[in-house]
Design an enzyme around this catalytic site. Structure first.
Site, mmCIF file in Angstrom:
data_model
loop_
_atom_site.group_PDB
_atom_site.id
_atom_site.type_symbol
_atom_site.label_atom_id
_atom_site.label_comp_id
_atom_site.label_asym_id
_atom_site.label_seq_id
_atom_site.Cartn_x
_atom_site.Cartn_y
_atom_site.Cartn_z
ATOM 1 N N ASP A 83 0.910 -1.147 -0.152
ATOM 2 C CA ASP A 83 -0.356 0.438 -0.019
ATOM 3 C C ASP A 83 1.059 1.567 -0.306
ATOM 4 O O ASP A 83 2.128 1.873 0.801
ATOM 5 C CB ASP A 83 -0.811 -0.498 0.565
ATOM 6 C CG ASP A 83 -1.531 0.995 1.543
ATOM 7 O OD1 ASP A 83 -2.312 1.460 0.277
ATOM 8 O OD2 ASP A 83 -2.523 1.358 2.291
ATOM 9 N N ALA A 216 -11.981 4.485 2.300
ATOM 10 C CA ALA A 216 -13.162 4.450 2.188
ATOM 11 C C ALA A 216 -13.091 3.828 3.424
ATOM 12 O O ALA A 216 -14.108 3.016 3.543
ATOM 13 C CB ALA A 216 -13.439 3.197 0.801
HETATM 14 P P1 13P Z 1 -8.740 4.788 5.512
HETATM 15 O O1 13P Z 1 -8.067 5.501 6.359
HETATM 16 O O2 13P Z 1 -10.507 5.474 5.151
HETATM 17 O O3 13P Z 1 -9.389 3.754 6.462
HETATM 18 O O4 13P Z 1 -8.070 4.718 3.937
HETATM 19 C C1 13P Z 1 -7.072 3.385 3.548
HETATM 20 C C2 13P Z 1 -6.627 3.413 2.906
HETATM 21 O O5 13P Z 1 -6.724 3.585 2.103
HETATM 22 C C3 13P Z 1 -5.150 2.839 2.800
HETATM 23 O O6 13P Z 1 -4.446 3.098 1.476
HETATM 24 O O1 G3H Z 2 -3.476 4.768 3.835
HETATM 25 C C1 G3H Z 2 -3.116 4.677 4.578
HETATM 26 C C2 G3H Z 2 -2.703 3.940 5.902
HETATM 27 O O2 G3H Z 2 -4.245 3.439 6.683
HETATM 28 C C3 G3H Z 2 -1.790 3.177 6.257
HETATM 29 O O3 G3H Z 2 -1.436 3.569 7.442
HETATM 30 O O4 G3H Z 2 1.099 4.218 6.821
HETATM 31 O O5 G3H Z 2 -0.128 4.302 8.965
HETATM 32 O O6 G3H Z 2 0.558 2.245 7.914
HETATM 33 P P1 G3H Z 2 -0.139 3.925 8.190
HETATM 34 ZN ZN ZN Z 3 -4.611 4.806 0.901
#
Ligand code: 13P
Ligand code: G3H
Ligand code: ZN
Length: 312
Positions: A83, A216
């Site tokens: 991610d 989301a």
């Molecule tokens: P939220 O903060 O809405 O859960 O989004 C998570 C996200 O986009 C992780 O990439």
């Molecule tokens: O979009 C971000 C996610 O919520 C991940 O958050 O970088 O604190 O693990 P983090």
């Molecule tokens: Zn994100």
């Protein structure tokens, strides 16, 4: 079934008018809660790890936890996704280290830099059958998005998407239509709005192409209340209304990202457990409650928001 990439998963989701949940994972209980829910409902699922998660849990623990879930739940397709990959190097590390999908997040770069670096990640990833997500536009807090023309730059420009996808060869695209990261997406009293017109225009320009929605979380008020009732302080936490997410899932959105809701479920249930059982000091007791809360939350999302039950 071993870990899969997102190719077939998204093809089926697009055709079926549903979305797959992409849930952020940081430890064992989170992985277990999510995958138990997905397995019981026979739903495909994406487990995603951020750079922060890799720093916290380490790459190896995360990969082995997710591989364990694959062994425990052989009947559902599971993707291990990076991610918000900040660089080619981090994406390469994950591709070399067992991830089946990566996001390169070039949204803070210039358009040309974003194209160039995304293309480089795609070139490398595709050699190893790893799919790539990229981002165009920037997620913003709603205060940046309401009725302010100058801030239109925050939203994805549909005029750019065809050029971007063609030049990069990317497999899916995250777009900015008014969602934002975190638990405070709208102000109290504000009417939550998403730019479905942008989503529609993007999908008209990219027929059949999978779109991703970040930020989301719906921020369930039952968990906000639980946090606040048991000593927490999260006033005015507000998320994306579930019916809007369902609408997006029925359109071109094939992946819906959720992290904040998992955090809320976990924190609310741990706070409640601690408050109600001041004598408990076995982590399995309160983390067990947290795992159950995550499972219930993910089941609810699969059934009422994502629409992917039975699609494994
Ligand atoms: P939220 O903060 O809405 O859960 O989004 C998570 C996200 O986009 C992780 O990439
Ligand atoms: O979009 C971000 C996610 O919520 C991940 O958050 O970088 O604190 O693990 P983090
Ligand atoms: Zn994100």
């Amino acid at each position: 079934m071993s870990l899969v990439n997102t190719k077939e998963m998204f093809k089926k989701a697009y055709a079926g008018g549903y979305a797959v949940g992409a849930f952020n994972v940081n430890n064992m209980e989170i992985v277990q809660g999510i995958t138990e829910a997905a397995a019981e409902l026979k739903a495909p699922v994406i487990l995603q790890a951020s750079a922060g998660a890799r720093k916290y849990a380490t790459h190896t623990y995360l990969v082995k936890l997710v591989e364990s879930a694959v062994i425990e739940h052989p009947d559902i397709p599971i993707v291990l996704h990076l991610d918000h990959g900040p660089s080619f190097e981090v994406c390469k590390d994950c591709i070399d280290g067992g991830f089946t999908s990566v996001m390169f997040d070039g949204s803070s770069k210039s358009y040309e830099e974003n194209v160039e670096e995304t293309r480089k990640v795609v070139e490398y990833a595709h050699k190893y059958n790893v799919t790539v997500e990229a981002e165009l536009g920037k997620l913003a807090g709603i205060e940046d998005a309401v009725n302010v023309d100058a801030d239109k730059a925050q939203f994805t420009d549909p005029g750019e998407v065809q050029d971007f996808v063609t030049r990069t060869g990317v497999d899916s695209l995250a777009i900015a239509i008014g969602t934002s990261h975190g638990a405070y997406k709208f102000k109290p009293g504000q009417n939550p709005q998403l730019r479905f017109d942008i989503l529609k225009e993007v999908s008209d320009r990219l027929p059949g192409f999978p779109i991703v929605l970040h930020g989301a979380s719906s921020v369930p008020q039952e968990f906000v209340r639980m946090v606040n009732e048991f000593g927490g302080k999260m006033p005015d936490a507000i998320g994306i209304p579930e019916e809007m997410l369902r609408e997006a899932a029925s359109m071109a959105v094939c992946k819906i990202n959720v992290d904040s809701d998992l955090r809320l479920a976990m924190t609310g249930s741990v706070r409640k457990h601690m408050a109600e059982h001041p004598d408990h000091f076995d982590p399995r007791q309160y983390l067990g409650d947290a795992r159950d809360a995550i499972k219930t939350l993910v089941e609810h999302k699969i059934n009422t928001v994502l629409g992917c039950a039975g699609k494994a």
